[in-house]
Design an enzyme around this catalytic site. Structure first.
Site, short mmCIF file in Angstrom:
data_model
loop_
_atom_site.label_atom_id
_atom_site.label_comp_id
_atom_site.label_asym_id
_atom_site.label_seq_id
_atom_site.Cartn_x
_atom_site.Cartn_y
_atom_site.Cartn_z
N SER A 258 41.89 47.55 28.82
CA SER A 258 40.83 47.17 29.74
C SER A 258 39.56 47.89 29.28
O SER A 258 39.61 48.68 28.35
CB SER A 258 41.20 47.61 31.15
OG SER A 258 41.15 49.02 31.22
N LYS A 259 38.48 47.64 29.98
CA LYS A 259 37.22 48.29 29.58
C LYS A 259 37.33 49.81 29.67
O LYS A 259 36.72 50.54 28.90
CB LYS A 259 36.08 47.81 30.47
CG LYS A 259 35.47 46.54 29.95
CD LYS A 259 33.97 46.52 30.19
CE LYS A 259 33.31 45.50 29.29
NZ LYS A 259 31.87 45.67 29.25
N ARG A 260 38.11 50.26 30.61
CA ARG A 260 38.28 51.71 30.78
C ARG A 260 39.03 52.33 29.62
O ARG A 260 38.89 53.50 29.32
CB ARG A 260 39.05 52.00 32.07
CG ARG A 260 38.17 52.23 33.26
CD ARG A 260 39.03 52.47 34.47
NE ARG A 260 39.65 53.80 34.44
CZ ARG A 260 39.03 54.90 34.83
NH1 ARG A 260 37.80 54.83 35.27
NH2 ARG A 260 39.63 56.06 34.79
N ASP A 261 39.92 51.53 29.02
CA ASP A 261 40.64 52.13 27.91
C ASP A 261 40.37 51.47 26.57
O ASP A 261 41.28 51.19 25.82
CB ASP A 261 42.15 52.28 28.19
CG ASP A 261 42.73 51.13 28.98
OD1 ASP A 261 43.53 51.36 29.86
OD2 ASP A 261 42.35 49.97 28.70
#
Ligand code: GLU
Length: 476
Positions: free
Chosen positions: A250-253
């Site tokens: 995801s954007k967070r990872d």
């Protein structure tokens, strides 16, 4: 004296959008390995899938690598002995090798239309057979005029065995081998074909790439064999896993554009450090490393086989450590970007305090509102807020007035100096009684930086004005 072959690695992205952490990590390992051994590192652009091309990607890729300090010796923008480094400009080379393969009986023009192939596929499906092109080779091979796709002919249907520098001995059954397309009907080569020719012509010795290519290695081996090429060393990097432990990022990872990290004020060396450790570890306890140290320590033997988990907390920690390593001037210039409305003098004073409170500079956009805005705006005093617990208004006025005199007379260059002239008084009268109204009169907030730092950073004049204004409000 034996002459060691020079190590040559390459990063070969397709211009299909921005560069994310996965791509950058591949580039980083290939670069670190080449740099460690005094080899050459190439930036090649694989733009043969015109339908997937995204305008501006090449500039974006170059900008991302440059920001991270990853440099190349030959490449699309700087040229080099094997130019051009853009696959769409290398069609002559592919044609040359295609003709060699045709001559050797290793390639044939695909006689089928897309509809016919779909039909054959459907028929195999209905008969519950695996569909393979090699079962449908034409009896007689026509000449290739470039309008039809050119297919590779797998001559020997066999098990494939190969060595991967990270994964060890690998093998795949004969079903992994099928007649694959070398050159499409639009005249562009497939990745499967083009990268083999480019790596050969560019003298690439080690291929570092993602694990999604493992399934195609049997085909590559068949091509190497047909062209009598000694294959480069294959180095398969571990997948990067999201926080959930799956391959979906995801954007967070890490599924985000690497330049977003630049825009958010991350330290490039921190990102390099973080990505280097995402699938590699030199051993030992040292985790904060400069790019130079990473190069020194880099080795293929220490690349992990299994997936590497993207841990945002760790990135933030590493970034904070790298911020600490930056010089004052670099820190200041970054802080200025996110706090442009603050004067140079004030930022110089606040710098240690600011650096202590953030993991990346972009965090200042929210932290600044909470903690530092008070340096720009004089608070409007609220009498009830100024009084500590059950102290009286009169007492509070007395405490503030006495502190005021001490500040006026004392020296206020550093928080420690301020502390030493106020603390003895606060200790006699009760710390809460004295320090609470003092801090609130300076900051206007119930929670803020300590009063000694506030006085030191606000300066004597401004501090006295704020305390006076608080006294005035209490007297009103
Ligand atoms: N063009 C391929 C990609 O973008 C490169 C694979 C390789 O390094 O050979 O993933």
């Amino acid at each position: 004296m034996s002459q060691e072959k020079q190590i040559v690695t390459r990063f070969a992205p397709s211009p299909t959008g921005f560069l994310h952490v996965g791509g950058v990590r591949t580039a980083l390992y290939a670069w670190a390995f080449a740099r460690k051994h005094g080899g050459r590192f190439i930036l090649r652009i694989e733009d043969t899938d015109k339908a997937r091309e995204v305008e501006g990607s090449i500039t974006h890729i170059i900008e991302s690598l440059t920001w991270l300090g990853i440099d190349w010796d030959e490449g699309v923008d700087i040229g080099g002995p094997h130019a051009p480094y853009l696959q769409s400009k290398r069609l002559e080379s592919y044609k040359k090798y295609a003709n060699i393969l045709i001559e050797k009986g290793y390639a044939y023009p695909d006689p089928y239309s897309e509809e016919e192939i779909a039909e054959l596929r459907l028929k195999a499906e209905q008969e519950k057979r695996v569909f393979l092109f090699r079962d449908h080779r034409p009896e007689t091979i026509g000449t290739w005029d470039g309008t039809k796709p050119l297919r590779f002919k797998i001559k020997e249907i066999k098990e494939s065995r190969w060595h991967d520098a990270v994964r060890g001995e690998l093998h795949a059954g004969p079903e992994a081998l099928d007649d694959f397309i070398l050159i499409k009907s639009d005249g562009y080569p497939t990745y499967n074909f083009a990268h083999i020719i480019d790596d050969l012509e560019m003298g690439v010795t080690h291929i570092m790439r993602a694990d999604e290519f493992i399934a195609s290695v049997p085909k590559f081996l068949a091509l190497y064999e047909a062209l009598s090429i000694t294959p480069p060393i294959l180095v398969t990097l571990p997948p990067i896993l999201g926080a959930e432990g799956t391959k979906k990022l995801s954007k967070r990872d890490g599924a985000k554009d690497i330049l977003d990290y630049r825009n958010e004020g991350y330290v490039p060396e921190a990102l390099v450090n973080f990505l280097a450790f995402l699938g590699w570890n030199p051993g030992g306890d040292k985790e904060i490393m400069t790019p130079r140290e990473i190069i020194e320590a880099f080795s293929i033997e220490k690349i992990h086989k299994s997936g590497a988990m993207f841990n945002e907390e760790k990135l933030l920690w590493m970034n904070k450590e790298h911020i600490r390593k930056q010089g004052d001037e670099v820190q200041l210039s970054q802080i200025k970007k996110f706090m442009p409305q603050y004067g140079d003098e004030l930022l110089k004073k606040l710098r240690p305090l600011i650096v202590d409170r953030i993991s990346f500079y972009g965090e200042l956009l929210s932290v600044e509102q909470e903690e530092f805005r008070l340096f720009l705006e004089r608070p409007v005093p609220v009498p009830e807020k100024l009084i500590w617990k059950d102290t009286s208004k009169e007492k509070t006025i007395e405490y503030l007035t006495n502190v005021l005199t001490r500040i006026q007379e004392g020296s206020s260059g550093t928080p420690d100096e301020v502390k030493s002239c106020i603390m003895p008084y606060a200790d006699t009268e009760g710390r809460g009684n004295v320090l609470w109204p003092l801090r609130v009169s300076l900051s206007g907030k119930e929670k803020s930086i300590d009063p000694f730092s506030l006085i030191a950073y606000l300066g004597k004049e401004e501090s006295l004005a704020r305390i006076n204004s608080a006294i005035g409000a209490l007297k009103a």
